[in-house]
Design a protein around this motif. Structure first.
Motif, PDB file in Angstrom:
ATOM      1  N   ARG A 195      45.233  34.900  10.319  1.00 48.95           N
ATOM      2  CA  ARG A 195      44.891  34.855  11.734  1.00 48.95           C
ATOM      3  C   ARG A 195      43.393  34.710  11.935  1.00 48.95           C
ATOM      4  O   ARG A 195      42.607  35.205  11.163  1.00 48.95           O
ATOM      5  CB  ARG A 195      45.351  36.130  12.438  1.00 48.95           C
ATOM      6  CG  ARG A 195      46.753  36.557  12.130  1.00 48.95           C
ATOM      7  CD  ARG A 195      47.076  37.825  12.881  1.00 48.95           C
ATOM      8  NE  ARG A 195      48.355  38.377  12.470  1.00 48.95           N
ATOM      9  CZ  ARG A 195      48.981  39.321  13.120  1.00 48.95           C
ATOM     10  NH1 ARG A 195      48.445  39.820  14.208  1.00 48.95           N
ATOM     11  NH2 ARG A 195      50.141  39.783  12.696  1.00 48.95           N
ATOM     12  N   THR A 196      43.044  34.048  13.017  1.00 50.34           N
ATOM     13  CA  THR A 196      41.654  33.917  13.419  1.00 50.34           C
ATOM     14  C   THR A 196      41.557  34.256  14.891  1.00 50.34           C
ATOM     15  O   THR A 196      42.303  33.705  15.713  1.00 50.34           O
ATOM     16  CB  THR A 196      41.152  32.476  13.197  1.00 50.34           C
ATOM     17  OG1 THR A 196      41.329  32.115  11.833  1.00 50.34           O
ATOM     18  CG2 THR A 196      39.683  32.364  13.572  1.00 50.34           C
ATOM     19  N   ILE A 197      40.670  35.175  15.245  1.00 44.77           N
ATOM     20  CA  ILE A 197      40.461  35.506  16.652  1.00 44.77           C
ATOM     21  C   ILE A 197      39.777  34.323  17.329  1.00 44.77           C
ATOM     22  O   ILE A 197      38.817  33.762  16.809  1.00 44.77           O
ATOM     23  CB  ILE A 197      39.592  36.772  16.792  1.00 44.77           C
ATOM     24  CG1 ILE A 197      40.296  37.963  16.134  1.00 44.77           C
ATOM     25  CG2 ILE A 197      39.305  37.069  18.261  1.00 44.77           C
ATOM     26  CD1 ILE A 197      41.605  38.346  16.788  1.00 44.77           C
ATOM     27  N   VAL A 198      40.308  33.923  18.464  1.00 49.02           N
ATOM     28  CA  VAL A 198      39.766  32.757  19.157  1.00 49.02           C
ATOM     29  C   VAL A 198      39.006  33.176  20.410  1.00 49.02           C
ATOM     30  O   VAL A 198      39.363  34.151  21.082  1.00 49.02           O
ATOM     31  CB  VAL A 198      40.877  31.761  19.535  1.00 49.02           C
ATOM     32  CG1 VAL A 198      41.519  31.187  18.295  1.00 49.02           C
ATOM     33  CG2 VAL A 198      41.921  32.403  20.424  1.00 49.02           C
ATOM     34  N   GLU A 199      37.950  32.451  20.681  1.00 52.61           N
ATOM     35  CA  GLU A 199      37.167  32.683  21.890  1.00 52.61           C
ATOM     36  C   GLU A 199      37.696  31.857  23.054  1.00 52.61           C
ATOM     37  O   GLU A 199      37.633  32.273  24.208  1.00 52.61           O
ATOM     38  CB  GLU A 199      35.694  32.345  21.634  1.00 52.61           C
ATOM     39  CG  GLU A 199      35.036  33.204  20.554  1.00 52.61           C
ATOM     40  CD  GLU A 199      34.966  34.671  20.938  1.00 52.61           C
ATOM     41  OE1 GLU A 199      34.796  34.961  22.150  1.00 52.61           O
ATOM     42  OE2 GLU A 199      35.084  35.523  20.039  1.00 52.61           O
ATOM     43  N   GLN A 216      43.326  40.368  22.195  1.00 52.79           N
ATOM     44  CA  GLN A 216      43.484  39.960  20.794  1.00 52.79           C
ATOM     45  C   GLN A 216      44.042  38.540  20.659  1.00 52.79           C
ATOM     46  O   GLN A 216      45.018  38.318  19.929  1.00 52.79           O
ATOM     47  CB  GLN A 216      44.393  40.945  20.052  1.00 52.79           C
ATOM     48  CG  GLN A 216      43.893  42.374  20.071  1.00 52.79           C
ATOM     49  CD  GLN A 216      44.867  43.345  19.419  1.00 52.79           C
ATOM     50  OE1 GLN A 216      45.619  42.968  18.522  1.00 52.79           O
ATOM     51  NE2 GLN A 216      44.849  44.587  19.863  1.00 52.79           N
ATOM     52  N   PRO A 217      43.450  37.557  21.328  1.00 53.53           N
ATOM     53  CA  PRO A 217      43.952  36.173  21.196  1.00 53.53           C
ATOM     54  C   PRO A 217      43.742  35.658  19.782  1.00 53.53           C
ATOM     55  O   PRO A 217      42.653  35.796  19.217  1.00 53.53           O
ATOM     56  CB  PRO A 217      43.112  35.402  22.220  1.00 53.53           C
ATOM     57  CG  PRO A 217      41.837  36.184  22.326  1.00 53.53           C
ATOM     58  CD  PRO A 217      42.243  37.626  22.176  1.00 53.53           C
ATOM     59  N   VAL A 277      49.007  36.316  21.545  1.00 50.84           N
ATOM     60  CA  VAL A 277      48.321  37.446  22.165  1.00 50.84           C
ATOM     61  C   VAL A 277      49.139  38.706  21.924  1.00 50.84           C
ATOM     62  O   VAL A 277      50.352  38.651  21.719  1.00 50.84           O
ATOM     63  CB  VAL A 277      48.103  37.242  23.683  1.00 50.84           C
ATOM     64  CG1 VAL A 277      47.145  36.081  23.935  1.00 50.84           C
ATOM     65  CG2 VAL A 277      49.415  37.012  24.409  1.00 50.84           C
ATOM     66  N   PHE A 278      48.476  39.815  21.951  1.00 53.14           N
ATOM     67  CA  PHE A 278      49.152  41.100  21.772  1.00 53.14           C
ATOM     68  C   PHE A 278      50.135  41.331  22.912  1.00 53.14           C
ATOM     69  O   PHE A 278      49.829  41.138  24.080  1.00 53.14           O
ATOM     70  CB  PHE A 278      48.121  42.229  21.731  1.00 53.14           C
ATOM     71  CG  PHE A 278      48.728  43.596  21.715  1.00 53.14           C
ATOM     72  CD1 PHE A 278      49.364  44.076  20.574  1.00 53.14           C
ATOM     73  CD2 PHE A 278      48.694  44.400  22.836  1.00 53.14           C
ATOM     74  CE1 PHE A 278      49.936  45.342  20.559  1.00 53.14           C
ATOM     75  CE2 PHE A 278      49.254  45.661  22.836  1.00 53.14           C
ATOM     76  CZ  PHE A 278      49.880  46.131  21.688  1.00 53.14           C
ATOM     77  N   GLY A 294      39.790  37.468  26.668  1.00 55.39           N
ATOM     78  CA  GLY A 294      39.621  38.577  27.598  1.00 55.39           C
ATOM     79  C   GLY A 294      39.941  38.250  29.041  1.00 55.39           C
ATOM     80  O   GLY A 294      39.811  39.111  29.915  1.00 55.39           O
ATOM     81  N   MET A 295      40.398  37.026  29.317  1.00 58.18           N
ATOM     82  CA  MET A 295      40.683  36.652  30.701  1.00 58.18           C
ATOM     83  C   MET A 295      41.916  37.389  31.226  1.00 58.18           C
ATOM     84  O   MET A 295      42.809  37.765  30.471  1.00 58.18           O
ATOM     85  CB  MET A 295      40.874  35.137  30.813  1.00 58.18           C
ATOM     86  CG  MET A 295      42.163  34.595  30.230  1.00 58.18           C
ATOM     87  SD  MET A 295      42.264  32.768  30.267  1.00 58.18           S
ATOM     88  CE  MET A 295      42.195  32.437  32.030  1.00 58.18           C
TER      89      MET A 295
END
Length: 534
Positions: free
Chosen positions: A352-356, A343-344, A366-367, A327-328
């Motif tokens: 796919r795995t969403i990363v924090e 959507q990283p 990223v999207f 979200g940065m």
């Protein structure tokens, strides 16, 4: 700061390069198997097989049994975070491979034991050499009859002008190999006979070469032959030098079979030990260190329709410094805008795995809302740095393409624009003609096949293709009035690229020289002015 340094030091980001059919995608898959990322390996040997390599996610790759686009695979193993960049070996997709090498910190060069150093391997090696990447050599397919290890070492030195230090050495004679000897640990590993063709990890027996039991297991003939070869290597071969490896002047050499898993884990473990963590990256104002706390990254790949159900566009970025957080907001240098990275994701081919969060050396997707381009720089707004330009290659084959069904014009245009942004092909148009048709430029005919396949299957647009006789392209630099009044245009075709830069196509060098002589006020460039030749 300590957390950042620790995370950077455990990253390993590398590309695998080779000539087609050397077993690159198979090796990639087996590294995943030994890394614990997958539990059952598929096969890429048969196009009709229901199992395919994990890294070949695109449908046309599964049908043809080759890789036509780079894929990104990430997993954790033995305390390391590993980012593998699996690249296409076919020369028609060289540009995709070269761009991917910009994101790597080292390269694994795969060589077929029977064929040795092949043409495409030479080209990719010199790109790595130019970038001073550490290069690790894996001699593949030693379960088959091929060249002797000494012959291959000699070829590396003579053809590629790089010395090799065999870390592992095959035990056996003339292709009948039963194990490997590790010269650094002085340990022998003998492999069990396995009929599962590499679907599971290969069982082995390890021990000291001086152990009497190991001597009996090897057998007197193989044992004496091994001792003689080790003595020859120690006397006449290069010494082990970590600094030369880091500088790309000495290649550690490993022997194995990706298909049967012979020697794969020994390679993986030693590679992770010897390879470097993320390296500093070149910007137009100098170097940026991976441990710099200010976030920076560059886009090296854009892929549309990885998930056909959602028709998404993913921009792959290499993080060069600092820490990424979900979200940065970052500064996009090329557009001058601040954007939020949504959507990283990290990848295991299509999974796919969403990363924090992510760190220097990581590859994340990223999207892409349609604003990113290959080579774009992302950073914190106060930095506003810019990474070095990506290579651009002049196309050699050209064709006019248009939709067979005029009702599919919208899908056709969308597909062409998106695939051009990916860098799958170079796309041009005639300034005085609308976008009913495009001229595409490719390095080879296979790129055109992939374009046709993807437009039909991903966008629903069937193509009419008219091959053109031109074989050279040149970007034109000069005043607009001189370009509009160009002399000798009947010997070529004047186009503009996706950035509206003028380009001319001609049949041959003679036609090009004829144009140059008659237009002294214009420059004819192999690559655009805002790019550089590799």
């Amino acid at each position: 700061m300590t957390e950042l340094i620790n995370e950077v030091n455990r990253r390993r980001t590398f590309a695998i390069i080779s000539h087609p059919d050397a077993g690159k995608t198979t090796l990639t898959e087996k590294l995943l198997l030994y890394g614990g990322a997958i539990h059952l390996a598929g096969t890429v040997k048969s196009r009709k097989s229901q199992k395919h390599a994990v890294s070949d996610w695109m449908e046309i790759e599964k049908q043809r049994g080759i890789s036509v686009t780079s894929s990104v695979l990430q997993f954790d193993y033995s305390g390391f975070r590993i980012n593998i960049l699996d690249t296409p070996g076919h020369q028609d997709f060289s540009e995709d491979t070269y761009r991917t090498l910009m994101a790597a910190d080292s390269a694994v060069m795969l060589i077929d034991i029977a064929k040795g150093v092949e043409e495409q391997t030479k080209k990719l090696f010199w790109v790595c050499k130019k970038r001073k990447l550490p290069i690790f050599t894996f001699v593949n397919k030693i379960d088959r009859f091929g060249r002797t290890p000494f012959d291959l070492m000699d070829e590396l030195e003579k053809v590629l002008t790089i010395n090799a230090y065999p870390v592992t050495w095959p035990i056996g004679i003339e292709g009948n190999y039963i194990g490997i000897y590790n010269r650094l640990t002085k340990e022998v590993e003998l492999f069990a006979t396995d009929n599962r063709r590499g679907q599971k990890q290969l069982l082995s027996t390890k021990g000291s070469l001086e152990d009497v039991k190991m001597k009996d297991l090897i057998g007197p003939e193989y044992y004496e032959n091994l001792l003689a070869e080790i003595e020859l290597l120690d006397m006449a071969g290069d010494s082990f030098d970590v600094e030369k490896i880091k500088a790309g002047e000495l290649t550690p050499m490993f022997f194995g079979s990706a298909m049967t898993n012979f020697g794969v884990q020994a390679f993986l473990d030693k590679f992770l030990e010897l390879s470097q963590p993320p390296l500093p990256r070149v910007t137009k104002n100098g170097f940026i260190e991976p441990t710099d706390e200010n976030f920076s990254a560059f886009i090296f790949k854009i892929q549309a329709n990885m998930n056909p159900a959602h028709r998404d566009r993913i921009a792959f970025m290499r993080i060069c410094s600092g820490k990424f957080e979900k979200g940065m907001s970052v500064y996009h240098v090329q557009s001058g805008k601040e954007i939020k990275l949504s959507q990283p994701q990290q990848f295991l081919a299509q999974e796919r795995t969403i990363v924090e969060d992510a760190y220097s050396g990581d590859i994340i997707g990223v999207f892409d809302p349609g604003i990113f381009g290959i080579g774009d720089t992302l950073c914190l707004s106060k930095e506003k740095l810019q990474f070095e330009d990506f290579p651009v290659f002049p196309p050699e084959q050209f064709a006019r393409v248009q939709p067979k069904d005029t009702m599919k014009r919208k899908q056709f245009v969308k597909g062409m624009i998106q695939l051009a942004q990916e860098g799958a092909v170079q796309v041009f148009r005639q300034p005085d003609i609308g976008i009913e048709s495009f001229v595409v430029g490719t390095v080879g005919s296979l790129q055109l096949d992939v374009l046709e396949y993807r437009l039909k299957n991903e966008y629903g647009a069937t193509l009419l293709i008219n091959n053109l006789s031109y074989s050279l392209s040149r970007w034109i630099l000069g005043e607009k009035k001189d370009i509009d009044a160009i002399k000798g245009i009947d010997n070529g075709m004047l186009l503009v690229d996706t950035k509206d830069r003028p380009v001319i196509l001609v049949n041959n060098e003679w036609s090009l020289n004829w144009l140059i002589e008659r237009n002294p006020n214009l420059e004819f460039l192999v690559v655009p002015t805002d790019a550089r030749k590799i």
